[in-house]
Every structure is written in structure tokens, then in C-alpha cells.
Scaffold this active site. Structure first.
Site, PDB file in Angstrom:
ATOM      1  N   GLU A  99       1.240   6.147  11.811  1.00 53.81           N
ATOM      2  CA  GLU A  99       2.314   5.425  11.120  1.00 53.81           C
ATOM      3  C   GLU A  99       3.385   5.007  12.132  1.00 53.81           C
ATOM      4  OE1 GLU A  99       3.557   3.320   8.707  1.00 53.81           O
ATOM      5  OE2 GLU A  99       2.492   4.739   7.426  1.00 53.81           O
ATOM      6  N   ARG A 100       4.097   3.931  11.822  1.00 54.62           N
ATOM      7  CA  ARG A 100       5.213   3.509  12.660  1.00 54.62           C
ATOM      8  C   ARG A 100       6.320   4.561  12.584  1.00 54.62           C
ATOM      9  NH1 ARG A 100       3.084  -1.190  10.409  1.00 54.62           N
ATOM     10  NH2 ARG A 100       4.200  -0.800   8.458  1.00 54.62           N
TER      11      ARG A 100
ATOM     12  N   LYS B  97       0.820  -1.207   0.000  1.00 53.38           N
ATOM     13  CA  LYS B  97       0.000   0.000   0.000  1.00 53.38           C
ATOM     14  C   LYS B  97       0.857   1.262   0.000  1.00 53.38           C
ATOM     15  CE  LYS B  97      -1.911   0.642   3.906  1.00 53.38           C
ATOM     16  NZ  LYS B  97      -0.931   1.645   4.453  1.00 53.38           N
TER      17      LYS B  97
END
Length: 466
Positions: A217-218, A194
Site C-alpha cells: 500500500e502507499r 476498491k
């Protein structure tokens, strides 16, 4: 509790008539100047109750409004939060910091509505959900003369969506072509490519400005995504809004709205804006966390009803602007939980957007990237982008791919014999070549004419078979 500043003004003379009225008016202006958001006097209250995710403040109920920002002053300095619930004698505040140190009776002051003033100098910068820089660049200069509107344009005052553009991604431009002002969803599970597809779409040269919102998000991957996946060249016209997964729910909730406000600012300047939101699912998770903390009951797989109210409020702000304005083309990623494309968030968002590209894990496991399923993907504005010939070709391609996929098990079992079904024979011969032609990586660069590229592969296959 309030802060007071010493101020003096002459008292009106009782026999001065008009001069007394002038003095009263002057006092009124002075009072208004002092109690405004940036004045010397602020409405205040004190902390009454503290929980792990919220704290309750007394003394602000009469003045506070939902969404207002408050400033809490604790032992480690001022911290901000947002009003998420108002009762008769107190307000509930969700803090922006994960490690807030609110204590009973701490002072809290009302700062008013959240405002953001994007500027053209923000391009190439990375900011947090409150518009503060988080990169190594100089301080940001807000545009206070033309703040972002943060209001959905009225339906009948918007321009029509009529102009298409090429993204440079073959599978998208052939099967789900996009138009300026369209809102497109990218539905995918974790680990199916993605982020790579979003980066390829962000590199499209059809836009004046790109706004990227990385929500939940990480933290380890933010720098890699911006520097390596997006690249230095594309970052020159990009404003990035980042709220990592370890930040508070309010920061993850606010990041999407901040990114939309930045996009609206550039749209109102006449720019063609590309907004990439990754991901709306994590935005919904933040909405759920805040709403449940405020006492709202869940109604659908743990999601409170307000989540499904706030989703269209955000997404409807994208699209074409009014006369003389530009447009916001939104690419919205939807992280489907457990590869279930019918979970409540995915189902709700699909009904709001103007199309969706579905990434399938089975396609990714075959090594075909982007792992877009052309049969499950739809663009509601495709007919405005295709020519008559392209529409006919895509219809034939989908029929051929459908025929190929629905007979996969039969062919694996050895029940298929060439010559019995000419359409199936044609599908078996050409669909693998079509799949190969649709494969693309960021290193391949943008493809200007995907239909010509597809025809070249099919012709090469015919020559090989001949």
C-alpha cells in the site's frame, strides 16, 4: 562461524557404570539447550556474495531450511533475512530491510523458523510483517503458550460452510451474498473505489475479530485508511498488518502470511474472523521479485511457476476451522493490471476463491458506487444464503439488467420504441431505479435488509410514474 559460550560439566567416571550414562545424558541435554534457537550457541556462517536484493552465505547449508530466519551482523547492527535457496555449499538470503549493509565475510547466524505469537491484546494495534508494532502503542506481548498454527486444516476435518451473514452493503448482500468461512475476491483496477468497498465490508458487525493486511500500500494512505476509512470504532476489534510499497519484497511477501497467522490464532480460539487482504496482486509481485532474484525463470507474463504454487498455499488457509474452532471469512482484493480481468494472477486467484465481485471502471465513471457489476459478479455459496423468494427475485433482476445493458447502444441511437417489447419496456423503466437503490457510501451506514430497501425504491418509482 559460531559463537561459543563457556560451559563446564563433570566428565563421566569410566568405572561408574550407570552414573557414567547419567552424566552423558546430562551432557546431551546441556548441548541441546545450548544449540537450540534461543540457546547460547548458534550455527553461523559468513557472507560470500552480495547483490542488490540478495546475499549468499557459506557455512549454513547443512543446517538451514527454506524459510528459516538468519541474522546478519554488519556495521550498522544486526539485520534479519530469510533463506530462499539452499545449495551444497551456500544459502541465498533475501533481507527484510531495504538498506542492508552486507559485506564480504560478515558473520551471519541461523535463528531458525519464523514464529509469531499473536495475543488478544493485539486488537486495535498495527504491526509490520514480522509482528513488530509500528503504531504509538506499548510493546506487544506475544502469546507463547498458543502460537498460531500456520497450517491448512485437512479438508475432511473442516466444518461445513452453511451460515450466511449480512455485510450491510446492498449490492453485495443482494447479488453476491456471503457465508461465514467463504473466500471472496474483489477484482478491480486502480481508482474505482476498491478501498472504500473493503472498508465498508470491514465494518460488518457479524465478526468477533477483523484482520487487515495492507500489502504494498502507499505509505501516505495507510493512516488515512485505518483512521478515517475504517474508523476508531471498527479498529477496536481489528489487527492491522502493514507492509508499504517502499519496503522490501520479503516484507511484502511475509505480511500476508503474518496476517493469516493472526487470523488463524483467533479462529482457533473460536472467533468468527474477517480477513481482508489488500492486495493479493502485490503479494504476487513480491513473490515474483524474490523468485526471480533467486534465479527462477518466468513462465507467464513474467511470473515464475512458484507464484502459482504459493497463492493457493496462502488462500487455502482461510475458511472454516475444525470442530470447536471458528472460521476465517476472507475478502481478497485483486488489483487487475490494465483492467485486464484475465491476467495470470487474477485468473489463478479466481479459481481458488469461492466467488468474486467485479468493480468496473465504466460504472465508477457514471458515479455509481460501489461500482460492482452485478452481472459479472458471482458468489458460489449464494444458494446457501438466499431464500427461495430471494433467489427468484435476483434471477429476475439479473435478467432485467442484462436486457437493459445489451440494448444500450440501440436506445442511444434512437431505434428503441416503447410498446414493442414488454420486457424491454419494463427494464427501461425499472433498471435506473435499481441502480439508484444500489448506490451506497460509508456515510450511509450498514443496511440491515437490502431487499426491503430495494422494494421501497421500486414502489416509490411506481408511485411517481403513476
Amino acid at each position: 562461524m559460531q559463537e561459543y559460550a563457556a560451559a563446564s560439566a563433570p566428565a563421566p567416571s569410566p568405572d561408574a557404570g550407570g552414573r557414567g550414562l547419567d552424566a552423558l545424558e546430562a551432557l546431551g541435554r546441556l548441548h541441546r539447550g545450548l544449540v537450540e534457537d534461543d540457546g547460547l550457541v548458534r550455527r553461523g556462517g559468513h557472507v560470500r556474495e552480495v547483490s542488490a536484493t540478495h546475499y549468499r552465505v557459506g557455512g549454513l547449508s547443512a543446517a538451514a531450511r527454506l524459510g528459516d530466519i538468519v541474522e546478519h551482523r554488519g556495521r550498522h547492527g544486526p539485520r534479519t533475512g530469510e533463506v530462499v535457496q539452499i545449495s551444497a555449499d551456500s544459502v541465498l538470503v533475501a533481507p527484510f530491510d531495504t538498506t542492508f549493509d552486507a559485506g564480504i565475510s560478515d558473520p551471519v547466524f541461523l535463528r531458525g523458523p519464523f514464529r509469531i505469537g499473536p495475543d488478544t491484546s493485539w486488537k486495535g494495534r498495527v504491526v509490520d510483517a514480522l509482528g513488530r508494532p509500528v503504531d504509538s502503542g506499548p510493546p506487544l506481548v506475544p502469546d507463547t503458550t498458543n502460537p498460531a498454527a500456520s497450517v491448512t486444516p485437512p479438508a475432511l476435518s473442516r466444518q461445513r460452510v452453511d451460515a450466511s451473514f449480512r455485510t450491510g452493503v446492498k449490492v453485495i448482500d443482494i447479488f453476491t451474498p456471503l457465508c461465514f468461512g467463504q473466500r471472496m475476491g474483489v477484482f478491480a483496477g486502480s481508482g474505482v473505489g476498491k478501498s472504500t468497498l473493503l472498508a465498508m465490508l470491514a465494518a460488518a458487525d457479524a465478526f468477533d475479530t477483523v484482520v487487515i493486511a495492507l500489502v504494498g500500500e502507499r505509505g501516505r494512505e495507510v493512516r488515512e485508511f485505518l483512521e478515517d476509512t475504517i474508523g476508531a470504532e471498527s479498529m477496536k476489534k481489528t489487527v492491522s498488518v502493514v507492509a508499504t510499497s517502499d519496503e522490501s519484497a520479503m516484507m511484502r511477501k511475509r505480511a500476508s502470511g503474518t496476517a493469516m497467522s493472526v487470523a488463524e490464532y483467533f479462529r482457533d480460539r473460536g472467533d468468527k474472523v474477517l480477513l481482508i487482504l489488500d492486495s493479493v496482486t502485490r503479494f504476487a509481485h513480491a513473490l515474483r521479485e524474490v523468485a526471480i532474484g533467486a534465479g527462477e525463470p518466468p513462465v507467464a507474463r513474467g511470473y515464475p511457476a512458484s507464484v502459482f504454487t504459493d497463492l493457493p498455499k496462502l488462500l487455502e488457509r482461510a475458511g472454516p476451522g475444525g470442530q470447536g474452532a471458528g472460521s476465517i471469512t476472507a475478502i481478497i482484493s485483486v488489483l487487475v493490471d490494465g483492467d485486464d480481468h484475465n491476467d495470470p494472477v487474477a485468473d489463478s486467484v479466481r479459481g481458488i476463491l469461492d466467488g468474486h465481485a467485479v468493480l468496473e471502471r465504466a460504472i465508477a465513471e457514471q458515479g455509481r458506487y460501489p461500482a460492482v457489476d452485478p452481472l459479472a459478479s458471482v458468489s458460489r455459496l449464494a444458494n446457501r444464503a438466499w431464500s427461495d423468494g430471494e433467489r427468484t427475485l435476483v434471477t429476475r433482476l439479473k435478467a432485467m439488467i442484462s436486457r437493459f445493458e445489451e440494448t444500450r447502444d440501440i436506445r442511444i441511437l434512437g431505434a428503441y420504441k416503447p410498446g414493442g417489447d414488454p420486457d424491454l419496456d419494463n427494464a427501461v423503466r425499472q433498471v435506473p431505479t435499481i441502480y439508484q437503490a444500489l448506490m451506497q457510501s460509508p456515510r450511509d451506514g450498514a443496511i440491515a435488509d437490502p431487499f426491503t430497501e430495494l422494494a421501497r425504491h421500486l414502489k416509490a418509482q411506481e408511485v411517481t410514474d403513476g
